[in-house]
Scaffold this motif. Structure first.
Motif, PDB file in Angstrom:
ATOM      1  N   PHE A  90       0.831  -1.217   0.000  1.00 21.14           N
ATOM      2  CA  PHE A  90       0.000   0.000   0.000  1.00 21.14           C
ATOM      3  C   PHE A  90       0.856   1.253   0.000  1.00 21.14           C
ATOM      4  N   GLN A  91       1.934   1.258   0.758  1.00 17.26           N
ATOM      5  CA  GLN A  91       2.794   2.447   0.810  1.00 17.26           C
ATOM      6  C   GLN A  91       3.422   2.715  -0.553  1.00 17.26           C
ATOM      7  N   GLY A  92       3.825   1.627  -1.253  1.00 18.29           N
ATOM      8  CA  GLY A  92       4.406   1.792  -2.579  1.00 18.29           C
ATOM      9  C   GLY A  92       3.409   2.362  -3.567  1.00 18.29           C
ATOM     10  N   GLU A  93       2.158   1.895  -3.508  1.00 18.60           N
ATOM     11  CA  GLU A  93       1.129   2.409  -4.401  1.00 18.60           C
ATOM     12  C   GLU A  93       0.819   3.871  -4.095  1.00 18.60           C
ATOM     13  N   LEU A  94       0.797   4.218  -2.808  1.00 20.46           N
ATOM     14  CA  LEU A  94       0.552   5.613  -2.422  1.00 20.46           C
ATOM     15  C   LEU A  94       1.688   6.503  -2.912  1.00 20.46           C
ATOM     16  N   TRP A  95       2.932   6.008  -2.794  1.00 23.56           N
ATOM     17  CA  TRP A  95       4.080   6.773  -3.291  1.00 23.56           C
ATOM     18  C   TRP A  95       3.965   6.984  -4.797  1.00 23.56           C
ATOM     19  N   MET A  96       3.577   5.940  -5.530  1.00 20.37           N
ATOM     20  CA  MET A  96       3.434   6.081  -6.980  1.00 20.37           C
ATOM     21  C   MET A  96       2.354   7.087  -7.331  1.00 20.37           C
ATOM     22  N   TYR A  97       1.245   7.007  -6.631  1.00 18.31           N
ATOM     23  CA  TYR A  97       0.137   7.936  -6.893  1.00 18.31           C
ATOM     24  C   TYR A  97       0.575   9.379  -6.670  1.00 18.31           C
ATOM     25  N   ASN A  98       1.240   9.637  -5.560  1.00 17.27           N
ATOM     26  CA  ASN A  98       1.684  11.001  -5.254  1.00 17.27           C
ATOM     27  C   ASN A  98       2.763  11.466  -6.220  1.00 17.27           C
ATOM     28  N   THR A  99       3.668  10.564  -6.600  1.00 12.13           N
ATOM     29  CA  THR A  99       4.723  10.916  -7.553  1.00 12.13           C
ATOM     30  C   THR A  99       4.132  11.227  -8.917  1.00 12.13           C
ATOM     31  N   TYR A 100       3.148  10.433  -9.310  1.00 11.34           N
ATOM     32  CA  TYR A 100       2.499  10.685 -10.601  1.00 11.34           C
ATOM     33  C   TYR A 100       1.796  12.039 -10.607  1.00 11.34           C
ATOM     34  N   LYS A 101       1.115  12.359  -9.507  1.00  8.11           N
ATOM     35  CA  LYS A 101       0.441  13.654  -9.427  1.00  8.11           C
ATOM     36  C   LYS A 101       1.439  14.796  -9.537  1.00  8.11           C
ATOM     37  N   ALA A 102       2.648  14.594  -8.984  1.00  8.23           N
ATOM     38  CA  ALA A 102       3.642  15.665  -8.955  1.00  8.23           C
ATOM     39  C   ALA A 102       4.389  15.798 -10.280  1.00  8.23           C
ATOM     40  N   THR A 103       4.805  14.688 -10.858  1.00 16.21           N
ATOM     41  CA  THR A 103       5.697  14.778 -12.031  1.00 16.21           C
ATOM     42  C   THR A 103       5.269  13.897 -13.199  1.00 16.21           C
ATOM     43  N   GLY A 104       4.289  13.030 -13.018  1.00 18.02           N
ATOM     44  CA  GLY A 104       3.930  12.083 -14.077  1.00 18.02           C
ATOM     45  C   GLY A 104       3.161  12.727 -15.224  1.00 18.02           C
ATOM     46  N   ARG A 105       3.073  11.960 -16.308  1.00 19.15           N
ATOM     47  CA  ARG A 105       2.349  12.443 -17.479  1.00 19.15           C
ATOM     48  C   ARG A 105       1.667  11.274 -18.174  1.00 19.15           C
ATOM     49  N   GLY A 123       0.691  -7.357 -15.636  1.00 20.80           N
ATOM     50  CA  GLY A 123       0.144  -8.686 -15.804  1.00 20.80           C
ATOM     51  C   GLY A 123      -1.358  -8.721 -16.043  1.00 20.80           C
ATOM     52  N   TYR A 124      -1.872  -9.943 -16.101  1.00 20.53           N
ATOM     53  CA  TYR A 124      -3.281 -10.225 -16.402  1.00 20.53           C
ATOM     54  C   TYR A 124      -4.200  -9.643 -15.342  1.00 20.53           C
ATOM     55  N   ARG A 125      -5.166  -8.831 -15.795  1.00 18.22           N
ATOM     56  CA  ARG A 125      -6.153  -8.177 -14.927  1.00 18.22           C
ATOM     57  C   ARG A 125      -5.514  -7.436 -13.750  1.00 18.22           C
ATOM     58  N   SER A 126      -4.331  -6.936 -13.971  1.00 19.87           N
ATOM     59  CA  SER A 126      -3.634  -6.148 -12.966  1.00 19.87           C
ATOM     60  C   SER A 126      -3.451  -4.741 -13.523  1.00 19.87           C
ATOM     61  N   GLY A 127      -2.402  -4.067 -13.092  1.00 19.60           N
ATOM     62  CA  GLY A 127      -2.159  -2.722 -13.581  1.00 19.60           C
ATOM     63  C   GLY A 127      -0.796  -2.239 -13.152  1.00 19.60           C
ATOM     64  N   PRO A 128      -0.335  -1.139 -13.726  1.00 22.68           N
ATOM     65  CA  PRO A 128       1.010  -0.648 -13.412  1.00 22.68           C
ATOM     66  C   PRO A 128       1.175  -0.216 -11.969  1.00 22.68           C
ATOM     67  N   LEU A 129       0.112   0.274 -11.341  1.00 19.29           N
ATOM     68  CA  LEU A 129       0.235   0.754  -9.969  1.00 19.29           C
ATOM     69  C   LEU A 129       0.561  -0.391  -9.013  1.00 19.29           C
ATOM     70  N   SER A 130      -0.117  -1.516  -9.174  1.00 17.00           N
ATOM     71  CA  SER A 130       0.108  -2.636  -8.264  1.00 17.00           C
ATOM     72  C   SER A 130       1.350  -3.441  -8.642  1.00 17.00           C
ATOM     73  N   ASP A 131       1.593  -3.635  -9.927  1.00  9.59           N
ATOM     74  CA  ASP A 131       2.693  -4.507 -10.345  1.00  9.59           C
ATOM     75  C   ASP A 131       4.062  -3.860 -10.217  1.00  9.59           C
ATOM     76  N   PHE A 132       4.131  -2.531 -10.305  1.00  8.96           N
ATOM     77  CA  PHE A 132       5.441  -1.876 -10.335  1.00  8.96           C
ATOM     78  C   PHE A 132       5.614  -0.819  -9.244  1.00  8.96           C
ATOM     79  N   SER A 133       4.827  -0.914  -8.186  1.00  4.62           N
ATOM     80  CA  SER A 133       4.915   0.094  -7.128  1.00  4.62           C
ATOM     81  C   SER A 133       6.231   0.004  -6.363  1.00  4.62           C
ATOM     82  N   ILE A 134       6.869  -1.172  -6.366  1.00  2.00           N
ATOM     83  CA  ILE A 134       8.143  -1.317  -5.658  1.00  2.00           C
ATOM     84  C   ILE A 134       9.315  -0.953  -6.553  1.00  2.00           C
ATOM     85  N   SER A 135       9.319  -1.454  -7.782  1.00  2.00           N
ATOM     86  CA  SER A 135      10.498  -1.299  -8.640  1.00  2.00           C
ATOM     87  C   SER A 135      10.643   0.090  -9.253  1.00  2.00           C
ATOM     88  N   THR A 136       9.532   0.814  -9.411  1.00  2.00           N
ATOM     89  CA  THR A 136       9.603   2.123 -10.069  1.00  2.00           C
ATOM     90  C   THR A 136      10.518   3.089  -9.321  1.00  2.00           C
TER      91      THR A 136
END
Length: 205
Positions: free
Chosen positions: A1-16, A49-62
């Protein structure tokens, strides 16, 4: 959950968010996370992956990739998240989306190398794309826990999950899929596509 929250906040700040039209007319989406500071030394094109998404699958490695000055380009596979489509074809059609996203990155970020990186079904998609005529910016592929073929994974699932023999259900479903949707379960086989790979491939399991 912390990784997904970090991705969400990072995307809001700098993502496109980017969009592209697929070869068969679908509107596809992807999210780009730029590294801090200088231009990226490479961009990692990430396929979930299958029926997943970038937020859950790559929240740690990003986060780790960004710290290594790698840009992260997280696609939404067709029929997932913000991308159009009603069918998940397990790599048969998704591989062409990956090729076209790489061409998109070649235009958007000229001269920047691209590494294709897939997880689970995404791993099989990048392996399926390995035999295609990929753009010159693609320098390598990482496949993390993929399957060899759609037919192979369906045979395994029906045995282990439902305790049934693959015949006749899987062949009949394959025939229906070919007639109704224009593709079959054996149309892509990673063992065959990797034999014709034009870039280095790292397999992780």
């Amino acid at each position: 959950f912390q990784g997904e929250l970090w991705m969400y906040n990072t995307y809001k700040a700098t993502g496109r968010r980017y969009y592209m039209t697929s070869y068969d007319g679908l509107k596809l989406a992807a999210d780009y996370f730029p590294p801090k500071g200088d231009a990226p030394r490479a961009i990692v094109l990430l396929a979930h992956g299958y029926r997943s998404g970038p937020l859950s699958d790559f929240s740690i490695s990003t986060r780790d990739m960004l710290e290594m000055n790698l840009g992260c380009f997280l696609i939404h596979q067709r029929a997932h998240w913000d991308s159009e489509g009603e069918l998940i074809t397990f790599g048969v059609r998704e591989r062409y989306d990956l090729r076209d996203w790489a061409a998109f990155l070649e235009r958007e970020f000229p001269g920047v190398p691209v590494i294709m990186d897939g997880l689970s079904m995404g791993a099989s998609v990048v392996m399926a794309a390995a035999e295609l005529d990929l753009p010159d910016n693609v320098r390598g592929i990482i496949a993390d826990c993929g399957y060899t073929s759609m037919r192979g994974i369906f045979d395994k699932i029906i045995r282990e999950w439902f305790h049934l023999p693959p015949f006749p259900l899987v062949p009949l479903t394959d025939l229906y899929c070919r007639v109704r949707h224009g593709f079959g379960f054996s149309d892509v086989n990673s063992a065959q596509t990797l034999a014709h790979a034009k870039v280095p491939v790292l397999l992780a399991h």
